[in-house]
Design an enzyme around this catalytic site. Structure first.
Site, short mmCIF file in Angstrom:
data_model
loop_
_atom_site.label_atom_id
_atom_site.label_comp_id
_atom_site.label_asym_id
_atom_site.label_seq_id
_atom_site.Cartn_x
_atom_site.Cartn_y
_atom_site.Cartn_z
N HIS A 1 36.24 15.12 -24.92
CA HIS A 1 37.15 14.05 -25.38
C HIS A 1 36.36 12.96 -25.93
O HIS A 1 36.01 11.69 -25.45
CB HIS A 1 37.33 13.47 -23.85
CG HIS A 1 38.79 12.80 -23.66
ND1 HIS A 1 39.37 12.43 -24.74
CD2 HIS A 1 39.21 12.27 -22.88
CE1 HIS A 1 40.54 11.88 -24.40
NE2 HIS A 1 40.45 11.60 -23.09
N CYS B 1 37.71 7.23 -16.91
CA CYS B 1 38.59 7.32 -18.04
C CYS B 1 39.95 7.29 -18.00
O CYS B 1 41.01 6.99 -18.63
CB CYS B 1 38.27 8.60 -18.84
SG CYS B 1 38.67 10.17 -17.52
N1 CP Z 1 41.93 9.04 -20.44
C1 CP Z 1 43.02 9.65 -21.11
O1 CP Z 1 42.78 10.33 -21.99
O2 CP Z 1 44.22 9.41 -20.55
P1 CP Z 1 45.63 10.40 -20.93
O3 CP Z 1 45.26 11.65 -20.25
O4 CP Z 1 46.60 9.39 -20.11
O5 CP Z 1 45.75 10.31 -22.34
N1 NVA Z 2 38.81 15.37 -17.38
C1 NVA Z 2 40.03 15.14 -17.58
C2 NVA Z 2 40.27 13.93 -18.33
C3 NVA Z 2 41.46 13.41 -18.49
C4 NVA Z 2 41.86 12.28 -19.59
C5 NVA Z 2 40.87 16.26 -17.77
O1 NVA Z 2 40.78 16.73 -18.89
O2 NVA Z 2 42.00 16.50 -17.31
#
Ligand code: CP
Ligand code: NVA
Length: 311
Positions: free
Chosen positions: A135, A270
């Site tokens: 991410h 996050c």
């Molecule tokens: N942190 C993040 O990516 O949030 P969303 O899943 O809401 O995009």
């Molecule tokens: N680790 C989480 C992050 C979400 C923004 C996921 O992948 O769901």
């Protein structure tokens, strides 16, 4: 403004040099300052970003779309349920076709290979808006937030407590590029993968970043400048939620754990948070929490990334 990132993809922070990472932060600072002063330059006038989503999103979807608007461009939301990808059109053909219409593609996907394939077959920049593996936009916003709060990154101590996942993988990549010392605190068996460790070990020596793993949250946080956590079951792992809740219970960020950390320590997440699981209301809403500044910085950091890639 574009410099060396123009026309490139943004798939993993590992792909950037430390100088390029710093350039993204410098651009983020400039764009955030301009936005605060009410200055909006049409940096991406008439450009269009396609946003493919195989998974849910609040922050990523809205911040990318608003970011394009603020820079004079447009964004198109493409739910994977609604496009032909869902009916068997290949990722390669989707990338080839969308490249004929768009100036950039941002995608949130399950398998990381999907992002790699989009990038391989697209002739316009592809931005990773989250895969099961990484991410990177999140980590850029997170490190920019740490930089804003501390005035520097080199030598800071970031402690990630919880599930070793796409977010912690990208935090490790960012730490390696910026000289931040990173501790991953997860149960045994949830350590970072060999690929991540190899990438980290390639990048860290040139910045002085160090890596530490411990399964003990109290030991982990004792010298932390920043503590970070994320959900225990990521998107796609919903069936394991209850099992994971039991495994990760000792890894909750709560006031008791925070008391073991230095008093200046700040808390990142996050988001979305599962309040009461990985983080308590008291910590989320308490004086150490910077999670909403962090969420805002998604917008500014991604504007910088889009401006540098797509201008
Ligand atoms: N942190 C993040 O990516 O949030 P969303 O899943 O809401 O995009
Ligand atoms: N680790 C989480 C992050 C979400 C923004 C996921 O992948 O769901």
């Amino acid at each position: 403004m574009p410099g060396k990132l123009k026309g490139k993809n943004f798939i993993s922070i590992h792909d950037l040099t430390s100088e390029e990472v710093q350039f993204v932060f410098d651009t983020t600072k400039l764009l955030k300052m301009e936005e605060r002063m009410g200055i909006r330059r049409p940096i991406l006038k008439d450009k269009t970003l396609g946003m493919i989503f195989q998974k849910s999103s609040t922050r990523t979807r809205v911040s990318f779309e608003i970011g394009m608007n603020q820079m004079g461009g447009k964004a198109i939301f493409l739910s994977s349920n609604d496009i032909q990808l869902n009916r068997g059109e290949t990722v390669a053909d989707t990338a080839r076709v969308l490249s004929r219409y768009l100036d950039g593609i941002m995608a949130r996907v399950f398998g990381h290979d999907t992002i790699l394939d989009l990038a391989k077959y697209s002739s316009v920049p592809v931005i990773n808006g989250l895969s099961d593996f990484l991410h990177p936009c999140q980590a850029m916003a997170d490190f920019y937030t740490m930089l804003e709060k501390s005035g520097k990154l080199q030598g800071l101590r970031l402690v990630y407590v919880g599930d070793s996942n796409n977010v912690s993988n990208s935090l490790m990549m960012a730490a390696a590029k910026t000289g931040v010392h990173i501790t991953i605190c997860s149960p045994q068996g949830f350590t970072p993968s060999d690929v991540i460790m190899n990438w980290y070990n390639q990048d860290a020596p040139s910045t002085g970043s160090t890596f530490h793993f411990t399964p003990d949250p109290i030991e982990a946080v004792k010298d932390a400048d920043f503590i970070y956590t994320d959900v225990w079951a990521s998107m796609g792992q919903e069936a394991e939620t209850e099992k994971r809740r039991q495994i990760f219970k000792p890894y909750q960020i709560n006031d008791t754990l925070l008391q073991k950390a230095p008093s200046h320590c700040l808390v990142l997440h996050c988001l979305p948070a599962h309040r009461g699981d990985e983080i308590t209301n008291e910590v989320m809403d308490g004086p150490h929490s910077i999670v909403f500044d962090e969420a805002e910085n998604r917008l500014h950091a991604q504007k910088a990334i889009m401006a540098l890639l797509m201008q």
